[in-house]
Design a protein around this motif. Structure first.
Motif, mmCIF file in Angstrom:
data_model
loop_
_atom_site.group_PDB
_atom_site.id
_atom_site.type_symbol
_atom_site.label_atom_id
_atom_site.label_comp_id
_atom_site.label_asym_id
_atom_site.label_seq_id
_atom_site.Cartn_x
_atom_site.Cartn_y
_atom_site.Cartn_z
ATOM 1 N N LEU A 44 0.828 -1.206 0.000
ATOM 2 C CA LEU A 44 0.000 0.000 0.000
ATOM 3 C C LEU A 44 0.866 1.262 0.000
ATOM 4 C CD1 LEU A 44 -3.041 -0.748 2.339
ATOM 5 C CD2 LEU A 44 -2.881 -0.867 -0.157
ATOM 6 N N SER A 45 2.007 1.210 0.664
ATOM 7 C CA SER A 45 2.919 2.361 0.657
ATOM 8 C C SER A 45 3.376 2.672 -0.767
ATOM 9 C CB SER A 45 4.127 2.085 1.550
ATOM 10 O OG SER A 45 3.750 1.951 2.898
ATOM 11 N N HIS A 46 3.510 1.611 -1.558
ATOM 12 C CA HIS A 46 3.924 1.782 -2.954
ATOM 13 C C HIS A 46 2.764 2.290 -3.809
ATOM 14 C CE1 HIS A 46 5.441 0.904 -6.961
ATOM 15 N NE2 HIS A 46 4.422 0.087 -7.164
ATOM 16 N N ARG A 47 1.570 1.777 -3.571
ATOM 17 C CA ARG A 47 0.424 2.105 -4.411
ATOM 18 C C ARG A 47 -0.251 3.426 -4.030
ATOM 19 N NH1 ARG A 47 -1.667 -1.490 -7.921
ATOM 20 N NH2 ARG A 47 -0.548 -3.472 -8.092
ATOM 21 N N LEU A 48 -0.155 3.791 -2.770
ATOM 22 C CA LEU A 48 -0.780 5.034 -2.309
ATOM 23 C C LEU A 48 0.282 5.914 -1.640
ATOM 24 C CD1 LEU A 48 -4.032 3.489 -0.763
ATOM 25 C CD2 LEU A 48 -3.840 4.691 -2.947
ATOM 26 N N PRO A 49 1.189 6.470 -2.416
ATOM 27 C CA PRO A 49 2.326 7.217 -1.849
ATOM 28 C C PRO A 49 1.920 8.488 -1.110
ATOM 29 C CG PRO A 49 2.237 7.502 -4.235
ATOM 30 C CD PRO A 49 1.235 6.435 -3.893
ATOM 31 N N ASN A 50 0.712 8.997 -1.340
ATOM 32 C CA ASN A 50 0.277 10.212 -0.646
ATOM 33 C C ASN A 50 -0.220 9.935 0.764
ATOM 34 O OD1 ASN A 50 0.865 11.852 -2.857
ATOM 35 N ND2 ASN A 50 -1.170 11.554 -3.748
ATOM 36 N N ALA A 257 -6.861 -0.242 -3.796
ATOM 37 C CA ALA A 257 -5.432 -0.523 -3.928
ATOM 38 C C ALA A 257 -5.115 -1.964 -3.516
ATOM 39 C CB ALA A 257 -4.625 0.459 -3.078
ATOM 40 N N LEU A 258 -5.769 -2.441 -2.461
ATOM 41 C CA LEU A 258 -5.539 -3.820 -2.029
ATOM 42 C C LEU A 258 -6.026 -4.819 -3.069
ATOM 43 C CD1 LEU A 258 -6.274 -4.140 1.803
ATOM 44 C CD2 LEU A 258 -4.161 -4.688 0.590
ATOM 45 N N SER A 259 -7.182 -4.554 -3.647
ATOM 46 C CA SER A 259 -7.699 -5.442 -4.685
ATOM 47 C C SER A 259 -6.729 -5.515 -5.859
ATOM 48 C CB SER A 259 -9.070 -4.954 -5.165
ATOM 49 O OG SER A 259 -9.590 -5.820 -6.151
ATOM 50 N N ASP A 260 -6.216 -4.370 -6.273
ATOM 51 C CA ASP A 260 -5.228 -4.348 -7.359
ATOM 52 C C ASP A 260 -3.966 -5.093 -6.948
ATOM 53 O OD1 ASP A 260 -6.991 -2.840 -8.842
ATOM 54 O OD2 ASP A 260 -6.009 -0.920 -8.409
ATOM 55 N N SER A 261 -3.557 -4.931 -5.699
ATOM 56 C CA SER A 261 -2.347 -5.579 -5.205
ATOM 57 C C SER A 261 -2.495 -7.096 -5.184
ATOM 58 C CB SER A 261 -2.024 -5.063 -3.797
ATOM 59 O OG SER A 261 -0.895 -5.712 -3.260
ATOM 60 N N GLN A 269 2.508 -12.471 -4.487
ATOM 61 C CA GLN A 269 3.437 -13.460 -3.939
ATOM 62 C C GLN A 269 3.807 -13.147 -2.488
ATOM 63 O OE1 GLN A 269 4.446 -16.361 -5.478
ATOM 64 N NE2 GLN A 269 2.874 -15.692 -6.931
ATOM 65 N N SER A 270 3.776 -11.860 -2.126
ATOM 66 C CA SER A 270 4.118 -11.496 -0.750
ATOM 67 C C SER A 270 3.068 -11.997 0.224
ATOM 68 C CB SER A 270 4.281 -9.975 -0.615
ATOM 69 O OG SER A 270 3.075 -9.305 -0.923
ATOM 70 N N TYR A 271 1.816 -12.091 -0.222
ATOM 71 C CA TYR A 271 0.759 -12.625 0.642
ATOM 72 C C TYR A 271 0.850 -14.151 0.712
ATOM 73 C CZ TYR A 271 -0.892 -7.942 -0.464
ATOM 74 O OH TYR A 271 -0.972 -6.582 -0.635
ATOM 75 N N LEU A 272 1.173 -14.763 -0.411
ATOM 76 C CA LEU A 272 1.330 -16.217 -0.424
ATOM 77 C C LEU A 272 2.501 -16.646 0.449
ATOM 78 C CD1 LEU A 272 0.731 -16.898 -4.233
ATOM 79 C CD2 LEU A 272 -0.864 -17.286 -2.357
ATOM 80 N N LYS A 273 3.575 -15.853 0.450
ATOM 81 C CA LYS A 273 4.730 -16.168 1.290
ATOM 82 C C LYS A 273 4.397 -16.062 2.772
ATOM 83 C CE LYS A 273 8.328 -14.897 -2.044
ATOM 84 N NZ LYS A 273 9.438 -13.938 -2.359
#
Length: 305
Positions: A44-50, A257-261, A269-273
């Motif tokens: 989310l920090s990457h997708r919503l930088p503001n 943003a989470l849905s897109d992620s 893959q970060s969630y699967l890990k």
């Protein structure tokens, strides 16, 4: 010089005015909830930088400490929380300190962590049939009252009609240690906790939750395959909750943003890990899912009359 000063002033103003979003994790560092919380923070920090995303741990009382913190939060920041079925079962108590329907809004289904039933390879319960045929008292581990491990154990007890008692531990890792030393009949645990042991001669994996076999342990049948009903719905799911007073615009942006992620082939893959199985069809159906789970779990924890 004036241009540089103006640019720095703009950056400072942006940081000051940035909406802070706190991601609250209710369980100990290193577990699935903590890992997925950190994955959410990064993506989310990457997708919503503001937005200014911060991760906080409020550990204790089987997740109740975190739930009370989020429910009573009155600051200007937006607060979201990773949580498990314990947020529901704890709310059934009069002294929970929060009301699920009044204080929270489910905003996103993160997925579930597959649960497995394990025992020591030298125990008397190395198959479901041996459990069903046992006339002796049996004991299973739990990492907290109302938590996923206890719910799974109580479901097994109810479905089999056998004499089973929950033994409390400070975490499922401690229960697994007692399995390894053959001091516990059997226990449920997250697959991610014992995956490194599944091919060893120390433990036997008796079954897995869900409607289909897990590809990580394809030779292990589901509990449903073995005639144990009640495990078709994964017991150790995780969803994202916000308090009722949360900024609706921020929440909508977080959900998008989470849905897109989760649909992103790299970020997913970060969630699967983190040991989370993702159901892409039901990411945004958190309200209905939690409502249905509340009904199911109330039936489970209410003694049959």
């Amino acid at each position: 010089m004036k241009i540089i000063f103006s640019f720095l002033l703009l950056i400072f103003a942006t940081l000051v005015n940035a909406q802070t979003v706190k991601i609250v994790v209710p369980y100990a560092p290193g577990g699935p909830a903590d890992q997925i919380g950190r994955a959410i923070h990064k993506n989310l920090s990457h997708r919503l930088p503001n937005y200014n995303f911060q991760i906080e741990s409020h550990v204790g009382a089987g997740g109740i400490i975190a739930s009370r913190y989020v429910a009573s939060y009155s600051g200007n920041d937006t607060v979201i929380m990773v949580h498990s079925p314990a947020i529901i079962t704890s709310s059934f108590s009069d002294d929970a300190g929060y009301n699920l329907q009044r204080d929270f809004q489910p905003i996103f289904n993160l997925g579930y962590t597959p649960m497995v039933l394990i025992t020591n390879s030298k125990s008397a319960y190395t198959s479901i049939d041996k459990i069903l045929n046992s006339e002796k008292p049996m004991f299973f581990g739990t990492a907290g009252l109302g938590g996923s491990l206890q719910l799974a154990g109580e479901t097994l007890k109810r479905q089999t009609g056998k004499d089973m008692t929950a033994i409390p531990y400070k975490g499922d890792a401690a229960a697994v240690n007692d399995i390894l030393t053959n001091n516990l009949s059997f226990t449920f645990t997250n697959l991610s906790t014992v995956q490194s042991l599944t091919d060893s001669s120390q433990i036997v994996v008796l079954g897995v939750s869900g409607t289909r076999r897990n590809p990580k342990i394809p030779n292990v049948p589901t509990l449903a395959e073995q005639g144990i009903k009640g495990f078709e719905t994964p017991h150790n799911w995780m969803s994202l909750f916000a308090n009722r007073g949360a900024n609706s615009e921020v929440i909508n942006n977080v959900r998008k943003a989470l849905s897109d992620s989760f649909h992103d082939p790299v970020e997913s893959q970060s969630y699967l890990k983190a040991g989370v199985e993702i159901d892409l069809k039901n990411l945004l159906g958190a309200t209905e899912f939690v409502s249905n789970e509340t009904i199911r779990l109330r039936r489970l924890v209410t003694p049959a009359k």
